[in-house]
Structures are given as C-alpha cells and as structure tokens.
Design an enzyme around this catalytic site. Sequence first.
Site, PDB file in Angstrom:
ATOM      1  N   GLU A  68       0.984  -1.150  -0.043  1.00  0.00           N
ATOM      2  CA  GLU A  68      -0.025  -0.129   0.067  1.00  0.00           C
ATOM      3  C   GLU A  68       0.853   1.258  -0.054  1.00  0.00           C
ATOM      4  O   GLU A  68       0.868   1.985   1.099  1.00  0.00           O
ATOM      5  CB  GLU A  68      -0.972   0.171   1.365  1.00  0.00           C
ATOM      6  CG  GLU A  68      -1.853  -1.184   1.072  1.00  0.00           C
ATOM      7  CD  GLU A  68      -2.909  -1.086   2.286  1.00  0.00           C
ATOM      8  OE1 GLU A  68      -2.776  -0.567   3.543  1.00  0.00           O
ATOM      9  OE2 GLU A  68      -4.050  -1.729   1.927  1.00  0.00           O
ATOM     10  N   GLU A 109      -5.413  -8.329  -1.239  1.00  0.00           N
ATOM     11  CA  GLU A 109      -5.999  -8.195   0.080  1.00  0.00           C
ATOM     12  C   GLU A 109      -7.414  -7.735   0.008  1.00  0.00           C
ATOM     13  O   GLU A 109      -7.790  -7.318  -0.934  1.00  0.00           O
ATOM     14  CB  GLU A 109      -5.666  -7.096   0.865  1.00  0.00           C
ATOM     15  CG  GLU A 109      -4.087  -7.207   1.484  1.00  0.00           C
ATOM     16  CD  GLU A 109      -3.563  -6.206   2.509  1.00  0.00           C
ATOM     17  OE1 GLU A 109      -4.573  -5.517   3.120  1.00  0.00           O
ATOM     18  OE2 GLU A 109      -2.470  -5.985   2.350  1.00  0.00           O
TER      19      GLU A 109
HETATM   20  C1  BG6 Z   1      -4.343  -2.986   4.773  1.00  0.00           C
HETATM   21  C2  BG6 Z   1      -3.121  -3.558   5.347  1.00  0.00           C
HETATM   22  O1  BG6 Z   1      -4.398  -1.797   4.931  1.00  0.00           O
HETATM   23  O2  BG6 Z   1      -5.451  -3.609   5.625  1.00  0.00           O
HETATM   24  C3  BG6 Z   1      -2.964  -4.327   6.504  1.00  0.00           C
HETATM   25  O3  BG6 Z   1      -2.114  -3.961   4.292  1.00  0.00           O
HETATM   26  C4  BG6 Z   1      -4.148  -4.542   7.138  1.00  0.00           C
HETATM   27  O4  BG6 Z   1      -1.611  -4.474   6.946  1.00  0.00           O
HETATM   28  C5  BG6 Z   1      -5.465  -4.739   6.648  1.00  0.00           C
HETATM   29  O5  BG6 Z   1      -4.062  -5.200   8.125  1.00  0.00           O
HETATM   30  C6  BG6 Z   1      -6.690  -4.389   7.185  1.00  0.00           C
HETATM   31  O6  BG6 Z   1      -6.865  -3.584   8.036  1.00  0.00           O
HETATM   32  P1  BG6 Z   1      -6.826  -3.699   9.729  1.00  0.00           P
HETATM   33  O7  BG6 Z   1      -6.728  -2.410  10.195  1.00  0.00           O
HETATM   34  O8  BG6 Z   1      -8.383  -4.038   9.854  1.00  0.00           O
HETATM   35  O9  BG6 Z   1      -5.926  -4.639  10.174  1.00  0.00           O
END
Ligand code: BG6
Length: 477
Positions: free
Chosen positions: A182, A375
Amino acid sequence: MTKSPFPEGFLWGGAVAANQCEGAYLEDGKGLSPVDLLPSVEEGRWEAARNPKKALETTYNYYPSHESIDFYHRYKEDIALFAEMGFKSFRLSISWPRIFPNGDDATPNEAGLEFYDRVFAECAKYGIEPVVTINHFDTPVELFKKYGGWKNRKCIDFYLNFCDVIFKRYKGQVKYWMTFNEINMILHLPFFGGGIDVNGEANPEEVKYQAAHHQLVASAMATKLAHEIDPENQVGCMLAAGTTYAFSCDPKDVWRALEADREGYFFIDVQARGYYPSYSKRFFKENNINLVIEDGDLDVLKNHTVDYVAFSYYSSRLTSADPEVMKETEGNVFATLRNPNLEASEWGWQIDPLGLRITMNAIYDRYQKPLFVVENGLGAVDTVEADGSINDDYRIDYMREHVREMGEAIEDGVDLIGYTPWGCIDLVSAGSGEMKKRYGFIYVDRDNEGKGTLDRSKKKSFDWYKKVIESNGSDLA
Ligand code: BG6
C-alpha cells in the site's frame, strides 16, 4: 455449478504480514518494527502511530505485535492448514528488521534469513507459491531514529541492500515480489508507510512526497535488481485501492472524486507507466511541493516499471466537494461518507462487492498490466460455540460476492492472476491492534489483551474456501 471464469493456474491463496503475525519481536536478533512501538487502541494506538516520537518515549502496558499469533514458531502448522485448504499461493512479508535489525547493518542477520528458508521450504513442500511483500509497514525503527526514515535518501541504499540479500538468498524459491505494501499509505499513515514523522514540518505534504519519491526510485531500482538476479522474477507494485464515488451528480463532486482517486493512482502511474503523471505538476505547484530529484532518477523510473499491479480492496469510498457534507465522514485511514446503498462491517467498513469489479476495471483500463488482488476480506467478531464450531456465514457471504464480482471482471476482460484474501489466519489488526477484528478462515485463540492458548481451529469459511479453490471458483455455494 457454472463454468469458471478463473483461468487455469489462478493463484488462489491468502495473505499475512510479518509485523502482524510473526511475534517473536526480538527473537534471534530481530530489531524493532514500527508496530512494535504501538499499543492497543484502548491505550492510544492511533495517537501513537501519528506521533511516533512520543510512542518511542512511552511505555505502554501491552503491545499486540510482540507475541502476535506466534507465526514465528507455528508456521508449520499454519502452512499445513493453508495446504489443506488447497492454497496455490501464500502472500507474506519478510520483516526487514529481522534481516537488518538496524537497517544499516553491514551484514544480514543469518538467523532471520534461516527463518524464511524454513518458511519457503514448507511452502514448497505443498506446492504453494510464495508471494513476498518486501516492505509491509516494516521500515526498521532504527532507521527512523537515526535517519528520519524514508525522508532520507539513504534509505534507498539500505532498502536495495536488503533486496539484494533476499533476492539472492531466495532465488528459485520466490518468484512473485511486491516492493511496498500500500505505497499510497505514506500519505495517510506516514509512520507505517515510510517510518517517518511529519509533525512539526513546515510543509508536511512536501516531506511525504519527497519520501514517496525515494520509495518510488527504490521500487524501480529493486525491480531492475530482481530482473537482473533472476529473469523469472515478477515484481509488482501495491495500492490501497477502492474507487471513489461522487456523493452527487454535481460536477464538483465528480471532480473531487476524480482527484481523490488520483491521489492513489499517482503512485501506480509512476510505477506502472514509468513517469510522474501530468496532473502531478499542477498539484505540486499549488501545494508548494518542490521535490529533490537527482540525475538519473527519472530514467530509472522510466526503464524499470512493474510487471503486475497488486492492490488491496476492502471498500469503495464516497466523497463530496462540499465541506459541510464532508463533516460526516467516517472510516479510519481513508475518510469516506456513508453510502446509503451499502451495508457496513462492525468497524464501519462499507461492503461493496460490485465496487471491486469497478475498481478492477478502472485499474486495468488505466495500466493494461496483469492485476493481483492481494488483500480483501471482512474484519468481524467471531463467536466460538460450545461445540467449538465457528459459524462465520457473514464472512462466507462477503467473500462469495467479492469472488463473484472478480469473476465478472475477468469476463469483462481484466487479466487477473490471483487472489489472496487478507488475514487468512486471524492476526493482529494493523489499524486497531485488536485480535477481535478477525479476517481468517482459521481462528486463533487469543484476545485483545493477549490472553488465550494460541490454538488454531477451522471456521466454517475454511471448508467453503477449500471448495472454491477446488472448483477453481465455479462452486461458490
Ligand atoms: C491493509 C493493510 O491496509 O489493511 C493490512 O495492508 C491491514 O496490513 C489490512 O491489516 C486491514 O486493516 P486492519 O486495520 O483491519 O488490520
């Protein structure tokens, strides 16, 4: 069961990051990662992330990352479970401070390298393709303390040294790399994204974009290096994506939405096209951003673009040009208005599967390079029933609709190489530091205070995803 739109060899899998799953935060010579300084949300995680100098001076009661889910010692069991689900790929990151505890060390930490030797051997045992993020919110804290993190151009050399070591060491074992997780996060959470602190800077925006320039140059040079060391290597960039919708059909709102999307595309424009986008000139001028660009930087950017474009997608975003309307924004990192057409998770993240198709089409139209959804997922509270079962139908519903829309995007003509949903095993939330915000197909017995056995168990979604992979995405029932 219908015919699958997913291509043969599609990289179904799951994703984690070292700093959120490994634990063992000082074991075998590891140095500190930014998240190792951060407490839980109750103890002021956001404040600490936004003021890292204060975080350095403060002792908190509990640090969720220090033990995390202990992947460092339990990776064998975890990878065996991924294999049981049929994973073709596993996205993980290599902890930079585990290999270079201070970031600028003359030699790497052999014990750290050996850990990933073991992890990759385990993946190979099951035919799982590792997909490695080189820097997932993991610039060594020592580089922050000594050099100010990515503000400092020296970080390019330290990063390339790290890349050189891992590209050579894992040659033949790792083919898919991503240079920065990101990369646009540096604008929103600069300590996570770039190990930098912009508090007290006369022009914080300028500092962030200068650090971003260093990362963009480092990314292009790493791409060059990866290709030189092994022509088989595939190097990707990685964007926190999610198309921005306009709050109304007022052209001012539409223009604002376009600007908001450009904020993220800016990075990928450079990494995938090889040059600073035309609109950046005006943006830099109006914001008094004067970048120091050294001789040769622009050539490096031009000549070493990425092979594929990876991104995270959790939600679309909604924006307006009207400051009064924008007072109502929600969300943690990316401010967004509430879209009345969408439902939201318990953490307020709006659920928009069609938004994934829209985002995929927009990115593919723009770059015409293979895409990788690295993701996606639903952070939710899970309940363990008396018989030990975890019936996460809400997660299955979320994933089913997103997989369906990915299939639609493929039918639209998008070249998609894989899908690695986030937190395939429960891990510590980056944003909140909580354990109860769970994304996994695999449950980990650990709570927000760090209590629990750390035992793993399968959720209902485990079998669902297994079936999806087995049928190459044709059986989503
Ligand atoms: C993304 C990141 O922004 O979202 C992860 O690459 C992160 O590291 C994921 O865990 C989900 O966000 P969160 O705050 O729910 O863990």
